[in-house]
Design an enzyme around this catalytic site. Structure first.
Site, PDB file in Angstrom:
ATOM      1  N   ASP A 294     -11.607  52.110  52.740  1.00 14.02           N
ATOM      2  CA  ASP A 294     -11.846  53.466  52.225  1.00 14.02           C
ATOM      3  C   ASP A 294     -12.882  54.133  53.126  1.00 14.02           C
ATOM      4  O   ASP A 294     -13.596  53.470  53.884  1.00 14.02           O
ATOM      5  CB  ASP A 294     -12.347  53.404  50.780  1.00 14.02           C
ATOM      6  CG  ASP A 294     -12.417  54.765  50.090  1.00 14.02           C
ATOM      7  OD1 ASP A 294     -11.744  55.714  50.572  1.00 14.02           O
ATOM      8  OD2 ASP A 294     -13.136  54.892  49.082  1.00 14.02           O
ATOM      9  N   HIS A 295     -12.943  55.444  53.040  1.00 10.37           N
ATOM     10  CA  HIS A 295     -13.990  56.210  53.724  1.00 10.37           C
ATOM     11  C   HIS A 295     -15.116  56.539  52.757  1.00 10.37           C
ATOM     12  O   HIS A 295     -14.865  56.875  51.594  1.00 10.37           O
ATOM     13  CB  HIS A 295     -13.421  57.524  54.257  1.00 10.37           C
ATOM     14  CG  HIS A 295     -12.487  57.365  55.415  1.00 10.37           C
ATOM     15  ND1 HIS A 295     -11.408  58.199  55.620  1.00 10.37           N
ATOM     16  CD2 HIS A 295     -12.465  56.480  56.423  1.00 10.37           C
ATOM     17  CE1 HIS A 295     -10.770  57.823  56.713  1.00 10.37           C
ATOM     18  NE2 HIS A 295     -11.396  56.788  57.217  1.00 10.37           N
ATOM     19  N   TYR A 468     -12.498  59.278  48.817  1.00  7.61           N
ATOM     20  CA  TYR A 468     -11.234  59.189  48.063  1.00  7.61           C
ATOM     21  C   TYR A 468     -10.046  58.886  48.969  1.00  7.61           C
ATOM     22  O   TYR A 468      -8.985  59.487  48.834  1.00  7.61           O
ATOM     23  CB  TYR A 468     -10.995  60.464  47.252  1.00  7.61           C
ATOM     24  CG  TYR A 468     -12.160  60.900  46.396  1.00  7.61           C
ATOM     25  CD1 TYR A 468     -12.977  59.971  45.758  1.00  7.61           C
ATOM     26  CD2 TYR A 468     -12.465  62.238  46.221  1.00  7.61           C
ATOM     27  CE1 TYR A 468     -14.052  60.365  44.976  1.00  7.61           C
ATOM     28  CE2 TYR A 468     -13.532  62.644  45.432  1.00  7.61           C
ATOM     29  CZ  TYR A 468     -14.324  61.706  44.816  1.00  7.61           C
ATOM     30  OH  TYR A 468     -15.389  62.092  44.039  1.00  7.61           O
ATOM     31  N   HIS A 469     -10.240  57.913  49.880  1.00  5.51           N
ATOM     32  CA  HIS A 469      -9.174  57.527  50.794  1.00  5.51           C
ATOM     33  C   HIS A 469      -8.889  56.027  50.747  1.00  5.51           C
ATOM     34  O   HIS A 469      -8.814  55.370  51.786  1.00  5.51           O
ATOM     35  CB  HIS A 469      -9.551  57.916  52.229  1.00  5.51           C
ATOM     36  CG  HIS A 469      -9.819  59.363  52.412  1.00  5.51           C
ATOM     37  ND1 HIS A 469     -10.614  59.843  53.448  1.00  5.51           N
ATOM     38  CD2 HIS A 469      -9.419  60.459  51.714  1.00  5.51           C
ATOM     39  CE1 HIS A 469     -10.677  61.162  53.361  1.00  5.51           C
ATOM     40  NE2 HIS A 469      -9.969  61.555  52.324  1.00  5.51           N
ATOM     41  N   PRO A 470      -8.712  55.427  49.556  1.00 10.84           N
ATOM     42  CA  PRO A 470      -8.381  54.001  49.525  1.00 10.84           C
ATOM     43  C   PRO A 470      -7.030  53.754  50.199  1.00 10.84           C
ATOM     44  O   PRO A 470      -6.134  54.605  50.158  1.00 10.84           O
ATOM     45  CB  PRO A 470      -8.333  53.682  48.029  1.00 10.84           C
ATOM     46  CG  PRO A 470      -8.027  54.991  47.372  1.00 10.84           C
ATOM     47  CD  PRO A 470      -8.717  56.024  48.208  1.00 10.84           C
TER      48      PRO A 470
END
Length: 555
Positions: A294-295, A468-470
């Site tokens: 994630d980021h 919010y980049h899983p």
């Protein structure tokens, strides 16, 4: 109820909507699309400026949450996922970033055969409906509308870009084109002032096809297996257990959290984990739920010396006026996500392509859309985009009602810690340039007293949030820990694929909606057994002398 379809797609998110459209183009096949969420017909979804509202509504968000993160002071991290037609593309920030070209060459080097940039670029172009013309990188023929919102009317956007140039960084007219690295306008998935989600772009144009059946309110329980073949799907709708049979394939597009979880609930995953959760093991596949990435990001906030920021628009009356104008004309501040300038830079010499991303916002506010402080301010979101830390997703019980255990292990790796130190120091240098002098007031966050490595590390641990980049927990590849092969087929199981961001081998440099749509476009051609689009030979702009320089002209 028991019915049969050629293809059953689980999840009407970014990937699922693309697949539903592309597979149902063939009138001779039948397609069922299962989605637990309902309609996206809400002003809060369709009006771009309202983006923070659906993300914070249980009606539209699964509200996953991590376990206490051991390297973030035991904080539990919010992990939103869309629960609505369009999935997360209906609640996200609408930022359109393809990733760097070398991200996809990295995929190929890790075993994702024929997923290099030259193979992926034609599918980005297939999806693209770019507002400013066509070239070797962009197209105006695709369904996904992309533009720059209000074209940087607020002077702060251009001041940020100029500050980057004054600090010695490159400018880029199109970070989704030849050259990602640099400062320039940011792109968003908005069409005629409306959020252009995957549901609007792909699903709705296909809804009248007689061979496509969309079933909402369907909570998938598990994939049904006949030996080592996916035979169908069991789901619950209105309290009733129902089964759909798949004549050809089941395609899992439930997203980066739910896809690995559903594989595990179906008995596909690490054998010891499944037994511990009370799940019968049908296929021991050790990589399911591993490699989670994630980021992270935090935001620098400054007071603004001029009354030109969005903070003046956050009172109820101004919001009413913005909303009224949008309802009547689909224009004005309601028609943008407000992230209209951005940057991609390298954190240090020796990094070949950017690993830091900036979103600039001409306002100072929290994630819930409320003002961060009284008065005017601006902020820049900054994060390290190539993390080396890895996490896991694990089923707790055999029930889909019990959310999985999620742990990202954010900042586990020392390289990630050092990259966030660079984020703080490089951002201060950029905002300190003359282009920002007329606007820059005191630094609110992190605060001028945060200077040493230890102080920066403590601030980051306490303030950083998920971007919010899983992704990546059903990794594509050819080794024993890969979950799907380069054709997106689950290894060892016939007639079952995974198509969404969970199959990324590594996380890309930027927001994930665009590469997720690209993956689904390309997977659709693979599933249909048609030839791939012709590979591209378009060049890639890289920083000259990147081995020794942190900022340099492009080649």
């Amino acid at each position: 109820m028991e019915q049969s379809f050629d293809y059953i797609i689980i999840g009407a998110g970014s990937a699922g909507c693309v697949l539903a459209n592309r597979l149902s183009e063939d009138a001779d096949v039948s397609v069922a699309l299962l989605e637990f969420g309902g309609s996206d017909n809400s002003i809060f979804i369709q009006m771009p400026t309202a983006l923070s509202i659906p993300m914070n509504m249980k009606k539209y968000n699964w509200f996953y949450e991590s376990e206490p993160e051991p390297y973030l002071d035991q904080r539990r991290m919010h992990c939103p996922r869309g629960k609505v037609l369009g999935g997360s593309s209906s609640i996200n920030g609408m930022v359109y970033v393809r990733g760097h070209a070398l991200d996809f060459d990295e995929w190929q080097s890790q075993g994702a055969r024929d997923w290099g940039y030259r193979h992926c670029l034609p599918y980005f172009r297939k999806a693209d409906n770019w507002a400013f013309g066509s070239d070797d990188y962009r197209s105006q023929d695709g369904p996904l509308a992309v533009n720059n919102g209000n074209n940087m009317v607020n002077p702060l956007y251009r001041a940020f870009i100029e500050a980057g140039a004054q600090a010695g960084y490159m400018k880029t007219d199109d970070y989704n084109g030849r050259q990602q690295e640099g400062f320039g306008p940011m792109h968003m998935t908005v069409k005629n002032g409306v959020r252009w989600s995957a549901a609007n772009a792909y699903l709705k144009p296909a809804l009248n096809r007689p061979n496509l059946k969309v079933i909402t309110g369907a909570l998938t329980q598990r994939i049904l297996l006949d030996g080592k073949r996916a035979a169908g799907v069991e789901f619950v709708r209105d309290g009733n257990r129902q089964i759909l049979n798949a004549r050809r394939e089941v395609i899992l597009s439930a997203g980066p959290i739910a896809s690995p979880h559903l594989l595990q609930l179906s008995g596909i995953g690490p054998g010891a984990l499944l037994q511990q959760a009370g799940i019968d093991v049908f296929h021991d596949l050790p990589g399911v739920g591993e490699n989670l990435q994630d980021h992270l990001e935090f935001y620098f906030q400054f007071r603004c010396n001029q009354p030109i920021t969005l903070n003046a628009e956050l009172n109820p009356w101004r919001k009413f006026l913005i909303g009224s104008r949008w309802i009547l004309t689909k224009s004005g501040l309601g028609a943008t996500n407000h992230f209209e300038s951005c940057a991609f830079i390298r954190s240090k010499p020796g990094i070949q392509w950017p690993d830091i991303q900036y979103h600039f916002l001409p306002g100072a506010m929290r994630y819930d859309g409320n003002a961060a402080f009284d008065g005017h301010g601006f902020q820049v979101h900054v994060g390290h985009n190539k993390p080396r830390s890895r996490g896991t997703i694990k089923a707790r019980t055999p029930s889909v009602q019990d959310k999985p255990e999620i742990i990202f292990n954010y900042l586990q790796h020392q390289d990630d810690i050092e990259a966030f130190r660079a984020c703080v120091r490089l951002t201060r240098e950029i905002i300190g340039q003359p282009a920002m002098d007329a606007y820059r007031g005191p630094e609110i966050q992190p605060g001028e007293d945060v200077r040493s490595d230890d102080e920066i590390d403590a601030f980051v641990r306490s303030a950083v949030e998920s971007a919010y980049h899983p992704s990546c927990a059903c990794r594509m590849g050819e080794d024993d820990m890969a979950v799907v092969d380069s054709e997106t087929r689950v290894r060892g199981i016939e007639s079952l694929r995974v198509v969404d961001s969970s199959i990324f081998p590594t996380i890309t440099n930027g927001n994930l909606n665009a590469p997720t749509i690209m993956v689904a476009e390309r997977a659709a051609d693979i599933i249909k057994g048609r030839g791939m689009l012709e590979s591209s030979n378009a060049g890639v702009g890289l920083g000259r002398d990147w081995e020794t320089l942190q900022r340099s002209p492009t080649t």
